[in-house]
Design a protein around this motif. Sequence first.
Motif, PDB file in Angstrom:
ATOM      1  N   ASP A   1       0.753  -1.275   0.120  1.00 25.26           N
ATOM      2  CA  ASP A   1      -0.083  -0.190   0.050  1.00 25.26           C
ATOM      3  C   ASP A   1       0.769   1.302  -0.076  1.00 25.26           C
ATOM      4  O   ASP A   1       0.403   2.307  -0.820  1.00 25.26           O
ATOM      5  N   HIS A   2       2.089   1.308   0.811  1.00 27.32           N
ATOM      6  CA  HIS A   2       2.835   2.297   0.734  1.00 27.32           C
ATOM      7  C   HIS A   2       3.496   2.762  -0.604  1.00 27.32           C
ATOM      8  O   HIS A   2       3.691   3.853  -0.800  1.00 27.32           O
ATOM      9  N   LEU A   3       3.484   1.993  -1.315  1.00 28.29           N
ATOM     10  CA  LEU A   3       3.891   2.258  -2.801  1.00 28.29           C
ATOM     11  C   LEU A   3       2.920   3.281  -3.522  1.00 28.29           C
ATOM     12  O   LEU A   3       3.352   4.101  -4.528  1.00 28.29           O
ATOM     13  N   ASN A   4       1.699   3.258  -3.137  1.00 28.70           N
ATOM     14  CA  ASN A   4       0.593   3.968  -3.523  1.00 28.70           C
ATOM     15  C   ASN A   4       0.425   5.256  -3.060  1.00 28.70           C
ATOM     16  O   ASN A   4      -0.661   6.104  -3.569  1.00 28.70           O
ATOM     17  N   TYR A   5       1.212   5.679  -2.029  1.00 25.45           N
ATOM     18  CA  TYR A   5       1.043   6.944  -1.347  1.00 25.45           C
ATOM     19  C   TYR A   5       1.360   7.889  -2.424  1.00 25.45           C
ATOM     20  O   TYR A   5       2.459   7.871  -3.080  1.00 25.45           O
ATOM     21  N   PRO A   6       0.732   9.050  -2.540  1.00 30.46           N
ATOM     22  CA  PRO A   6       0.806  10.193  -3.688  1.00 30.46           C
ATOM     23  C   PRO A   6       2.148  10.799  -3.437  1.00 30.46           C
ATOM     24  O   PRO A   6       2.554  11.545  -4.231  1.00 30.46           O
ATOM     25  N   ASP A   7       2.599  11.151  -2.157  1.00 33.53           N
ATOM     26  CA  ASP A   7       3.836  11.966  -1.922  1.00 33.53           C
ATOM     27  C   ASP A   7       4.913  11.086  -1.168  1.00 33.53           C
ATOM     28  O   ASP A   7       4.697  10.179  -0.501  1.00 33.53           O
TER      29      ASP A   7
END
Length: 390
Positions: free
Chosen positions: A38-44
């Motif tokens: 999921d952390h790979l999809n964080y926008p920033d």
Amino acid sequence: MEFESEKEMQKWLSNIFAKGQCLADVIINYEEFISSSDHLNYPDSSHQKIAHSFLHCLKSFENHEVLVEDKNISLNSDDILRPDFLLYSSATESIIIVELKNQKSSTRQTATEIGAYAAELRSYLPFLSEGDLVNVIVSSEWPTLLCHFTYNEIVWLHKRIICLEPTHSGGERALKIVDPYLIFKEQMTPSISAQQLGGYQICLYDDQLYAGGDYMRLQEFENSMFIALNAMSAKGNSLKAHGFAFLWRHRFDVGFAPYNITVMNFASFQTPMLTIENSTVNENIFSNKLIKAIHDHNPEGHSNTLDIISDYAETFLKEFCSPRAEGYSNWQTLKPRIFTEIAIAFVGWGYFQDRLFDRLAKMPKHEEADIRFESTDPLFAIAMLNEIIT
């Protein structure tokens, strides 16, 4: 609350360790968090740093031993520094500081204590790096102040922190990894304006030109200029600053400084203006006082930090030229000059170095050379800067 007091929480965790169990054994979402993407999809990128910090800490949770529990670690007998737990992880060769909190009012105390324990540990281990120091905060509540503290320590000061909270699983007490979103949900990543970057040109004057010397004489010293750039990057990182520098030279024989270094650093006091102008931010007494101070003094980022970085570079430049800082301004003014001439090299530090290598890692390899790009390639760097600076 899962525990009546911090003492009760400490006793429970002490019993866990006494049985030979580790933190990984009592964290109910340990495996789930490690395997999640999921952390790979964080926008920033700053949001991703929170998750990466958590993952970094988890590597030390499967095999560790208790060094001290609620004992004074101060080398000075007059001082009292009693961390809840200090653990040693043989798997990662790291020290783990575990700080337990069970009430909202202890947030400021948490921030102070973690910093004090880390500082005292370096009295024993002076070369202990941030990467080998794992900070674990176990708290029954996560008020805004504690979230802000954690966010800033991870994102801007590069500390390795993980946030846990007490919970139940199968009728037994346990711990749970706090959702990283809770830590950064109220944080605003400031948009970067060219006005936020203050700097100047370090003009590399060739004194021999005054007597009619060869205009391109300094070309033989370009390697020394690259060393100066790397020194700037190293010093900027050691100061936990955020900036970059370009080395460039004049396209034609103009003046007595054939080469120049344009050095930029975050103008910290320009950032509040852009943040406070955000419609989601509520004004308060401090923000109004800060705005007034900025209006009165108009700081543009030409701070001591910038001078320290430049002075360190000049150590490597003075042997073959006379460096002189000129053209104090911001990125909007200084940028065009670089690319009307011949840009040679780029270095970054802090946020800008991170973004450069993040972008570099995503680039396809060059088919012939089997490499991506030179990390100092100024054209690659300017493309990166154009993406993040408005």
